[in-house]
Structure formats: structure tokens, C-alpha cells
Scaffold this active site. Structure first.
Site, short mmCIF file in Angstrom:
data_model
loop_
_atom_site.label_atom_id
_atom_site.label_comp_id
_atom_site.label_asym_id
_atom_site.label_seq_id
_atom_site.Cartn_x
_atom_site.Cartn_y
_atom_site.Cartn_z
CB CYS A 196 47.78 62.62 -22.80
SG CYS A 196 47.90 62.73 -24.60
CD GLU A 239 47.89 53.73 -27.79
OE1 GLU A 239 48.82 53.61 -26.99
OE2 GLU A 239 47.30 54.81 -27.99
CB SER A 284 44.82 55.25 -25.64
OG SER A 284 45.11 56.35 -24.81
#
Length: 574
Positions: A201, A451, A477
Site C-alpha cells: 500500500c 484494525e 491501519s
């Protein structure tokens, strides 16, 4: 460098490759096509978290081949193996997220078992997804054989209507869709555009944060954390790591020579300076624990509070990990911090040189807006800070990078699991001014410490980023932004104060002062605690049950074994 320069009499692989009793073991190695020369050389484990679960891991198999090439060039024999990952982007928002933090322990444990079982002399580890980075670093420190960590690299940013986007934009798009700000076709257009390549990510989320940590700790080659995953130029770092691991074997330079308390402080400084993931507050104590170093959430947060925030990276800032790479990578952040007196420059690294020596050649680039000089810092306090108070006696953590409002007070809206809170947000049953409380999501109570990106993104997507706060004994997260406080301890499952609050109780948050309190007297809290009863979770067998039996508090890294301090021997010395 030739194999003759290595003395196998002191290496673990002597148990499987030398002398008459090792004949059966050698026979197994010959069956895989190894020559007598290769069997006589040091055996180097090359572990990856390659799989087809997500783009984070998809390039790792290719990169492993370059590592193996380097090992062979350095006079070693590489032995490739893989371990699991759980990919948060797909596990998020449902019961699958309970597997995520557990996977960090499974990655460390399975890597340890593979190396122990086959008597490998050194380890090169390649990882992409969030928990796989600390998982491999934990294994390296635990085993204490010469080791080098390699990050698989960031994904390239997507383009959506002229703007760089990442997976977090898609999660926030779900909230916009629920608020009728996004049509079905808008959301579809975004999800198709957001992730154009392999890689992890793309903001300063957990994977890129821990990649920066790998360089700051000294476990990775300088510059290796930055190159995006699709770039084949990553292969030169991989090949160099394969060659360098042989130098580490020769010189007996081990992870615990590198991962010292000062190195851990350097890592925490880099996390704060880049507005990195709150998950570093879990992973740094866990890595320290493997070396027998006490380095808790308290220690991490003290460093966060005195570190300037200088890298304008998503989610709190404007730029992606690829943008950071193009201006010089994490090395320029470290160079600026070192020049300003924040980093310990004398820490050893896998190059065989110190941090200061590695950074000597690095020049801070002018005419760019991704990384600021310390004197012009985005804020004097790091992008992540710790909180304590009667609601979090063991501490809590919040990312403040990019936030303008650092105080918040409001009535509690209490939920016993994330799914119910997410439904309330998406159906507009939360009101501006509320403090959403999600509990029984801690390491033991979840189990697994989920999360909350689906819920925090939905809040932000609704436009409530400044008007709704969220606290949890779970975690967030690295892509979370807004007034979101995680790791609240003690967790609800062990009778922590977060398990005692009720709807309507007023909660006060002050990120300037570092406080998190509920407006209840000590007597009222004790009265509620006397009436509190433990809750039984739904995981009464299997891996997640086993995890819940042994996991410790988040403030100490949510670890599951006694750590390096309890060792009577270490693997590297067998």
C-alpha cells in the site's frame, strides 16, 4: 570470496553437512541437484512471504531469485522457502482481520522452525504485507544468525480524476458512497484505478513505515526500502544483499549486534518524523523483546513526542511512498535527522558500517516539498503521539499527522465489536460530537486486535473526520486518519477501564497534553469494575484460541513468548 574462507566447524549447518553422521542429510541435499561443493558451503535461508493473496507479495518470488544469485556469487548456497501472510487490505472489515496480527507470530515462528530444522547459517528475508515485515525481523533477531531484511517495495499510485490515489481512498470511497456523495459508478471507477501494479500500500502506512524501520534499525541495505516493487532496479539491492550476507557470515556480524536500544530509538524517531503507522508502537517493542531489550509503548511514545514531523506523506500528508523515492528515499529523512542531532549515528548496520558512515554520501535535495528541513518542520511533535489517563492507564496511541484539532470531548457511543460500529456509521446513526468506542477487540479479547480501517475510513468518507472521534483497544491501519485512538490498555477483556464505560459517559482527549480520560470518579470506576464480568469470545479452538492463551498486552508489543531475556541458549550458537 570463496567457500574455502568459511569455517563450517562453527556454523549451524555443520550438523547436517559434515562428518559421517550427516551422510543421510547430504543425500537429501544431493537429491535436489546440489553438488558436493555447494553442500560444503554455508547454507543461507532465503525466505519470502510470496503468495497470490494480494499485490503486496506478488513480486517477491522474482526478487528472491536475485538474492540467490548474490549468495552464490559470494560463495554460499541459497535455500529458498516461503511462509504465510495475511493481507490486511483484504482481511479488513470482517472476521478475517482477527488473523492479521496473529500472522506476525506465525511468520516469526515458522521462519524460526524452518531455519532451526534445517540448520541454516544465515537468513535473507523478503516481505511485503504489513505484519510480514516485523514478523521476519523478529525471527532474525530471535535466531541471531547473520541476517538481512529486504522490503518488496511500494505499489505505484493510481490515478483517479487527475489525483494520485491509494487503497485508503477506496476505503474512504465506501463512506462517501454511504453518504450519497459517490455513485455506484464513481466507486467502481475508483476501485478499478487505485492499484495499478504489484507492491505494498502506497502511503506511509504500516508496510512502508516498517520498511523505513528496517533501514533505521540497520537490518536493511541503505536505499533498499524505497524502490517501488515493479521496478526491476530492485533486483540490484536483492543481489547485493545476497553477496553481503556472506560477508556477515565471515565477520560473524549478527542482528543483536545491530538491533540495540539506540537502534530501536532511531527507528522510533524515523516513524515519528515520517508520520508513520501507529502499528510501529506494537512492532518495535516486539522486535526489542526478541533481543531481550525492554522497549515498551511508553518508550516509543516518549520518542514520538520529542521528534519533529518532517515528511509530508499520506495519509496525513500529500505525498506517496513513490514520491519519497523520487526525491531520495528514507535516507534523506535520516540524513536530515542525523544532521539535526536526532539520530544515533554510531549504530552498526548490515553494511558493516555505521548509520553515519552509510549516510555520508547522501545529500539533502533542495527544491522539493516531500521532506522538510528540521528547522522548517511540519510540526515540532512527531506525527504519532501517545496518550495516558484513567481510560488508558497502560497507554494508547494516535496519529496526529495532518490534524488541526488536537482536543476532543464528547459522549461515548459504545460498541462491543467493529461490525456494529461500522453499520452505525454507514447508516448515519453516529452524530457529530460522538466518541465511538469499540471494545473487546484487543489482543486477547478479539482475539487478534483487529484494525479498524473500514470504520475509520467510513467516518472520514462521511465528512466527519474532525467531528467524530474513535477509541478502541484494537488497532488501526497505517492508512487511518482522523481522531482515532488505538491500543487502549488494559484492554476490555482483562477488565480495563474501556470495558467499564457506558453510552453517554463523557470522554476527553487531548493530544497536546497526551491524555485520555473519562469523566468518572475513581470510586465510580471501582464500583463498575466490581460488577464487571469477563466475556467469552467465539474462538474456542484453533490458532486464534492458542494465540489468546499466550498473548501479552499491546503496550509490550502483544508478544506470545518470554523473549530473549529468558533464553538459556540461542540458535546461532548451536
Amino acid at each position: 570470496m570463496s567457500a574455502a574462507k568459511f569455517d563450517k566447524s562453527k556454523l549451524p549447518s555443520r550438523h547436517t553437512t559434515t562428518g559421517p553422521t550427516s551422510a543421510p542429510h547430504r543425500s537429501m541435499l544431493y537429491a535436489m541437484g546440489l553438488s558436493e561443493k555447494e553442500v560444503a558451503q554455508p547454507l543461507v535461508g532465503v525466505v519470502t512471504t510470496w503468495n497470490e493473496a494480494a499485490p503486496c507479495n506478488i513480486t517477491l518470488s522474482r526478487q528472491a531469485q536475485a538474492v540467490k544469485k548474490g549468495v552464490k556469487a559470494g560463495g554460499g548456497t541459497p535455500r529458498e522457502f516461503t511462509t504465510i501472510t495475511v493481507t490486511d487490505g483484504i482481511a479488513m472489515g470482517h472476521q478475517g482481520m482477527k488473523s492479521s496480527l496473529v500472522s506476525r507470530e506465525v511468520i516469526a515462528d515458522s521462519t524460526e522452525l524452518t531455519v532451526r530444522g534445517h540448520c541454516y547459517d544465515a537468513l535473507v528475508g523478503l516481505a511485503g504485507c504489513d505484519k510480514s515485515l516485523p514478523g521476519l525481523m523478529m525471527a532474525m533477531v530471535r535466531l541471531n544468525v547473520p541476517s538481512i531484511f529486504i522490503y518488496g517495495g511500494t505499489i505505484l499510485p493510481g490515478k483517479f480524476r487527475g489525483k494520485d490515489v491509494t487503497i485508503v481512498d477506496v476505503f474512504e470511497g465506501v463512506g462517501q458512497h454511504a453518504a450519497k456523495k459517490f455513485s455506484d459508478s464513481d466507486l467502481r471507477e475508483l476501485e478499478l484505478a487505485a492499484l495499478p501494479s504489484g507492491g505494498s500500500c502506497g502511503g506511509q502506512y504500516t508496510a512502508n513505515t516498517m520498511a523505513c524501520v528496517s533501514e533505521a534499525l540497520g537490518l536493511a541495505l541503505p536505499g533498499s526500502a524505497g524502490t517501488p516493487a515493479p521496478y526491476e532496479s530492485r533486483d540490484r539491492f536483492c543481489e547485493a544483499a545476497g553477496e553481503q550476507i556472506m560477508a556477515l557470515i565471515k565477520n560473524n556480524l549478527r542482528p543483536r549486534d545491530i538491533v540495540t536500544r539506540k537502534a530501536l530509538e532511531n527507528a522510533a524517531i524515523v516513524v515519528a518524523a515520517t508520520g508513520g503507522s501507529t502499528n510501529a508502537g506494537l512492532h518495535l517493542p516486539a522486535i526489542a523483546h526478541e533481543a531481550g531489550i525492554e522497549f515498551t509503548l511508553d518508550d516509543v511514545c516518549k520518542i514520538f513526542r520529542k521528534t519533529p514531523y518532517i515528511a509530508d506523506l499520506m495519509p496525513g500528508g500529500k505525498y506517496t511512498a513513490t514520491d519519497l523515492y523520487h526525491v531520495g528515499g528514507i535516507e534523506i529523512v535520516m540524513k536530515e535527522l542525523l544532521a539535526a542531532g536526532y539520530l544515533h549515528g554510531d549504530c552498526m548496520t548490515v553494511t558493516g558500517k555505521t548509520i553515519a558512515e552509510n549516510l555520508k554520501r547522501v545529500k539533502f535535495p533542495e527544491n522539493q516539498k516531500v521532506v522538510y528541513r528540521v528547522k522548517n518542520a511540519l510540526s515540532k511533535t512527531g506525527g504519532v503521539v501517545g496518550l495516558k489517563g484513567n481510560l488508558a492507564p497502560e497507554g494508547a496511541i494516535v496519529k496526529i499527522a495532518g490534524m488541526k484539532k488536537l482536543q476532543f470531548s464528547g459522549p461515548a457511543r459504545v460498541f462491543e465489536r467493529e461490525e456494529d460500529a461500522l453499520t452505525a456509521v454507514l447508516t448515519q446513526k453516529i452524530k457529530p460530537g460522538d466518541v465511538v468506542v469499540i471494545r473487546y477487540e484487543g489482543p486477547k479479547g478479539g482475539p487478534g486486535m483487529r484494525e479498524m480501517l473500514s470504520t475509520t475510513s467510513a467516518i472520514y468518507g462521511q465528512g466527519w473526520g474532525d467531528s467524530v472521534a474513535l477509541i478502541t483497544d484494537g488497532r488501526f491501519s497505517g492508512g487511518t486518519r482522523g481522531f482515532c485512538i488505538g491500543h487502549v490498555g488494559p484492554e476490555a477483556a482483562v477488565g480495563g477501564p474501556i470495558g467499564l464505560i457506558r453510552n453517554g459517559d463523557i470522554i476527553d482527549i487531548d493530544a497536546n497534553k497526551g491524555t485520555l480520560d473519562v469523566r468518572l470518579s475513581k470510586a465510580e470506576l471501582e464500583k463498575r469494575r466490581a460488577a464487571w464480568k469477563p466475556r467469552k469470545h467465539d474462538y474456542q479452538s484453533g490458532t486464534i484460541w492458542k494465540y489468546a492463551q499466550t498473548v501479552g498486552p499491546a503496550s509490550q508489543g502483544a508478544v506470545t513468548h518470554p523473549g530473549g531475556d529468558a533464553e538459556t541458549h540461542m540458535y546461532a550458537d548451536i
